[in-house]
Design a protein around this motif. Structure first.
Motif, PDB file in Angstrom:
ATOM      1  N   UNK A  51      29.054  47.531  28.865  1.00  0.00           N
ATOM      2  CA  UNK A  51      28.408  46.731  29.906  1.00  0.00           C
ATOM      3  C   UNK A  51      29.288  45.603  30.433  1.00  0.00           C
ATOM      4  N   UNK A  52      30.227  45.138  29.635  1.00  0.00           N
ATOM      5  CA  UNK A  52      31.088  44.032  30.063  1.00  0.00           C
ATOM      6  C   UNK A  52      32.540  44.481  30.242  1.00  0.00           C
ATOM      7  N   UNK A  53      32.736  45.763  30.559  1.00  0.00           N
ATOM      8  CA  UNK A  53      34.095  46.288  30.701  1.00  0.00           C
ATOM      9  C   UNK A  53      34.337  46.808  32.120  1.00  0.00           C
ATOM     10  N   UNK A  54      35.620  46.817  32.496  1.00  0.00           N
ATOM     11  CA  UNK A  54      36.078  47.393  33.758  1.00  0.00           C
ATOM     12  C   UNK A  54      37.246  48.320  33.425  1.00  0.00           C
ATOM     13  N   UNK A 134      38.288  43.837  29.864  1.00  0.00           N
ATOM     14  CA  UNK A 134      37.005  43.140  30.004  1.00  0.00           C
ATOM     15  C   UNK A 134      36.795  42.759  31.465  1.00  0.00           C
ATOM     16  N   UNK A 135      35.549  42.739  31.888  1.00  0.00           N
ATOM     17  CA  UNK A 135      35.217  42.371  33.265  1.00  0.00           C
ATOM     18  C   UNK A 135      35.479  40.880  33.451  1.00  0.00           C
ATOM     19  N   UNK A 136      35.690  40.486  34.696  1.00  0.00           N
ATOM     20  CA  UNK A 136      35.943  39.082  35.000  1.00  0.00           C
ATOM     21  C   UNK A 136      37.297  38.911  35.662  1.00  0.00           C
ATOM     22  N   UNK A 137      37.766  37.690  35.727  1.00  0.00           N
ATOM     23  CA  UNK A 137      39.036  37.360  36.365  1.00  0.00           C
ATOM     24  C   UNK A 137      40.189  37.842  35.485  1.00  0.00           C
ATOM     25  N   UNK A 138      41.085  38.636  36.078  1.00  0.00           N
ATOM     26  CA  UNK A 138      42.230  39.181  35.349  1.00  0.00           C
ATOM     27  C   UNK A 138      43.502  38.893  36.143  1.00  0.00           C
ATOM     28  N   UNK A 139      44.531  38.510  35.444  1.00  0.00           N
ATOM     29  CA  UNK A 139      45.851  38.299  36.055  1.00  0.00           C
ATOM     30  C   UNK A 139      46.673  39.544  35.736  1.00  0.00           C
ATOM     31  N   UNK A 153      66.552  48.489  43.342  1.00  0.00           N
ATOM     32  CA  UNK A 153      65.405  47.592  43.506  1.00  0.00           C
ATOM     33  C   UNK A 153      64.328  47.891  42.463  1.00  0.00           C
ATOM     34  N   UNK A 154      63.810  46.829  41.868  1.00  0.00           N
ATOM     35  CA  UNK A 154      62.663  46.923  40.968  1.00  0.00           C
ATOM     36  C   UNK A 154      61.480  46.312  41.715  1.00  0.00           C
ATOM     37  N   UNK A 155      60.430  47.097  41.870  1.00  0.00           N
ATOM     38  CA  UNK A 155      59.241  46.617  42.577  1.00  0.00           C
ATOM     39  C   UNK A 155      58.379  45.821  41.600  1.00  0.00           C
ATOM     40  N   UNK A 156      57.916  44.656  42.045  1.00  0.00           N
ATOM     41  CA  UNK A 156      57.067  43.805  41.213  1.00  0.00           C
ATOM     42  C   UNK A 156      55.888  43.324  42.035  1.00  0.00           C
ATOM     43  N   UNK A 157      54.757  43.181  41.349  1.00  0.00           N
ATOM     44  CA  UNK A 157      53.564  42.641  42.018  1.00  0.00           C
ATOM     45  C   UNK A 157      52.719  41.926  40.991  1.00  0.00           C
ATOM     46  N   UNK A 158      52.277  40.734  41.357  1.00  0.00           N
ATOM     47  CA  UNK A 158      51.345  39.965  40.533  1.00  0.00           C
ATOM     48  C   UNK A 158      50.145  39.638  41.384  1.00  0.00           C
ATOM     49  N   UNK A 159      48.971  39.720  40.766  1.00  0.00           N
ATOM     50  CA  UNK A 159      47.745  39.416  41.506  1.00  0.00           C
ATOM     51  C   UNK A 159      46.660  39.009  40.537  1.00  0.00           C
ATOM     52  N   UNK A 160      45.779  38.134  41.011  1.00  0.00           N
ATOM     53  CA  UNK A 160      44.563  37.798  40.270  1.00  0.00           C
ATOM     54  C   UNK A 160      43.437  38.607  40.889  1.00  0.00           C
ATOM     55  N   UNK A 161      42.705  39.321  40.035  1.00  0.00           N
ATOM     56  CA  UNK A 161      41.650  40.215  40.509  1.00  0.00           C
ATOM     57  C   UNK A 161      40.386  39.918  39.727  1.00  0.00           C
ATOM     58  N   UNK A 162      39.270  39.796  40.435  1.00  0.00           N
ATOM     59  CA  UNK A 162      37.970  39.636  39.780  1.00  0.00           C
ATOM     60  C   UNK A 162      37.347  41.030  39.657  1.00  0.00           C
ATOM     61  N   UNK A 163      37.210  41.480  38.429  1.00  0.00           N
ATOM     62  CA  UNK A 163      36.662  42.817  38.178  1.00  0.00           C
ATOM     63  C   UNK A 163      35.208  42.704  37.742  1.00  0.00           C
ATOM     64  N   UNK A 164      34.336  43.389  38.448  1.00  0.00           N
ATOM     65  CA  UNK A 164      32.917  43.439  38.086  1.00  0.00           C
ATOM     66  C   UNK A 164      32.724  44.454  36.957  1.00  0.00           C
ATOM     67  N   UNK A 165      31.669  44.314  36.156  1.00  0.00           N
ATOM     68  CA  UNK A 165      31.418  45.307  35.115  1.00  0.00           C
ATOM     69  C   UNK A 165      31.285  46.709  35.723  1.00  0.00           C
TER      70      UNK A 165
END
Length: 183
Positions: A51-54, A134-139, A153-165
């Motif tokens: 229930x609390x996972x993404x 776990x659901x919630x804000x993930x970096x 070239x090495x491709x890189x990406x960083x993002x903060x994502x809010x994951x719902x359950x």
């Protein structure tokens, strides 16, 4: 004892038309079969995530870059080749493996190297992984490389994502969209 000259008579029994008892029996058996299917479509309940996972799905299938640079053949080298093989530019057939690293909130969740397919290692390589978080804000931090040549070239990406359950986030690579895609 019968003599061998007498004809052999085989009696065949013709099926009688289905009566009400046979129809009722068929109806009951088909009904029980349908009931069993109906029960097992609802029970036991299946929950792929808590229930609390993404879920983060990494799905990349790509042809890596050639392992070396193309080179132009000299006139002497071209003359040694049969006429149908005289391509002035010769490129290596082998492709680079794909390498991918995924970190979630600073913890390494995936580090994978996928070798190219084919007998000559000239086919596509694929990375498919499911990461339960776990659901919630993930970096999320992703590093991807499809070229083993020095200075590639090495491709890189960083993002903060809010994951719902129960939400599914897909990580893919699309060169036309600038590289690593989170969707």
């Amino acid at each position: 004892m019968k003599s061998s000259t007498e004809p052999i008579v085989v009696e065949t029994r013709r099926g009688s038309p289905a009566g009400p008892v046979q129809w009722l029996g068929q109806f009951l058996l088909y009904g029980l079969f349908a009931l069993a299917i109906g029960v097992f479509t609802q029970w036991p309940p299946y929950h792929p995530l808590g229930e609390d996972q993404a879920l983060i799905k990494v799905s990349v299938a790509r042809l890596g870059q050639p392992v070396g640079e193309c080179r132009r053949l000299t006139d002497e080298e071209l003359a040694k080749l049969p006429p149908n093989m005289r391509d002035p530019v010769q490129c290596p057939r082998e492709r680079s493996p794909l390498s991918m690293e995924v970190n979630v909130n600073g913890a390494r969740m995936l580090k994978r190297v996928a070798e190219p397919g084919g007998l000559s290692r000239d086919g596509a390589a694929a990375i498919y992984e499911r990461l339960v978080v776990s659901a919630g804000e993930q970096r999320i931090s992703v590093r991807f490389n499809d070229d083993v040549r020095p200075g590639a070239r090495v491709y890189e990406r960083e993002a903060s994502v809010a994951l719902a359950p129960g939400q599914v986030l897909v990580i893919d690579f699309d060169a036309e969209k600038g590289g690593i895609v989170l969707q």
